[in-house]
Design an enzyme around this catalytic site. Sequence first.
Site, PDB file in Angstrom:
ATOM      1  N   GLU A 107      19.033 -18.164  68.577  1.00 37.15           N
ATOM      2  CA  GLU A 107      19.242 -17.882  67.150  1.00 37.15           C
ATOM      3  C   GLU A 107      19.184 -19.167  66.314  1.00 37.15           C
ATOM      4  O   GLU A 107      20.193 -19.689  65.851  1.00 37.15           O
ATOM      5  CB  GLU A 107      20.573 -17.167  66.943  1.00 37.15           C
ATOM      6  CG  GLU A 107      20.666 -15.799  67.595  1.00 37.15           C
ATOM      7  CD  GLU A 107      19.789 -14.757  66.913  1.00 37.15           C
ATOM      8  OE1 GLU A 107      19.193 -15.064  65.877  1.00 37.15           O
ATOM      9  OE2 GLU A 107      19.714 -13.623  67.429  1.00 37.15           O
ATOM     10  N   ASP A 149      17.614 -14.182  76.547  1.00 39.80           N
ATOM     11  CA  ASP A 149      18.426 -15.098  75.759  1.00 39.80           C
ATOM     12  C   ASP A 149      19.875 -14.623  75.736  1.00 39.80           C
ATOM     13  O   ASP A 149      20.160 -13.443  75.895  1.00 39.80           O
ATOM     14  CB  ASP A 149      17.865 -15.295  74.357  1.00 39.80           C
ATOM     15  CG  ASP A 149      17.330 -14.009  73.733  1.00 39.80           C
ATOM     16  OD1 ASP A 149      17.560 -12.919  74.309  1.00 39.80           O
ATOM     17  OD2 ASP A 149      16.681 -14.072  72.684  1.00 39.80           O
TER      18      ASP A 149
END
Length: 415
Positions: free
Chosen positions: A145, A84
């Site tokens: 997130e 990520d």
Amino acid sequence: MTEPAVAARLTRELASALKHEELEGFYQDLHRRPETAFAEHRTAAKLALRLRAAGFTVTEGVARTGVVGVLGNGDGPVVWLRGDMDALPVREETGLPYASAVDGVMHACGHDLHITWLAAAAEALAAGRGGWSGTLVVVGQPAEEAGGGAAAMVADGLHARFPRPDVLLGQHVAPGLAGFYPHTPGLTMSATDDIDVVVHGVGGHGSRPESTVDPVVTAAHIVTRLQTVVSREIAAKDSAVLTVGEFHAGTKPNIIPAEARLALNLRSQDPRVRERILAAVRRIVEGECAAAGCPVPPEVTVRPGGYPVTVNDAVLDGEIAAVHRELFGPESVFDFGPAMGSEDFSLLAPEGVPYDYWYVTSTPPDVWAAAPGEDLFEKFAAVPGNHSPLFAPDPSVLVPGVLTLVSAALSRLGG
């Protein structure tokens, strides 16, 4: 599956080409220039550039800023590796010479490390194509997130546009003395939900509270009462966390506002526990508002896009843990148990595809030694962790974090 000893041997052969200084430079550059969810344009471009140079067919712009690289190497399994890319709205306080140059934004969760590991692992595996067969797919995911990045990539055709995986693999940097690789078979991370609450009162002048229904006081009672949900309504054997992360009300000291807003975060590991807590939240909010005489019923909204539990395939996790033990030593791998943290990693796996997700501990030895506490858990709680403005992984984990990915991929690719 490739035997652990063979996968470890092949990994050691590829490790000789890794240059710590080059990895450190790439990592520090990403750390200095963090980008938040769906704005990871520079990070994505740097990952894409390295993948193309290594021979991957690269697709950019998947779910806006996602990157997918595909490297075919004959017949064999299809292995997906995921990293990520996004940073957090946190002002860095590490004092590092390569600290964030973007005010109020920081790689406080280590995704800069994840992309460094991913890019280097892809390059190492591409250079070592003589030792494996199959298809390697590298996924640079945006917006982990709480931005829904994995779901957005799936919605943008991830599963239809690229080779279907036989296995999905990923890892996360974590606090803990650098040099360990925790693996947890089965449940390893919790589900998460964000909940918005609006309390409607009657506003007025601060000198005449009797003419108002104060939503601030009502919301404060709600916050206090919510602290009893987990402690008094959930069995001790069940794990859950309910946090009030936001409380917004008012514009001036002498004005009683007409409404107050709360934002809650729920972490749970069992669907029945989740539903019980959500019901308790609604009951408490409605009850406190009724007791206060609020003129309009409150609003309780569970935001869409919450993350599910992350449940590692137990057999797969055991096999990859065995490879990591072979590579780093038997004492380096242990089961830390399920964490209350959450991830959208599992959403990348098509239905029925096994996945495994493990950790790389990263606290510098001097920071760990100075932390108060007599045992691992006490020290773990005392050192800076993910999302802290002081989170600063030890650069010594750069090469090992590449090797964990390489060895895991080699254990699943054809020999």
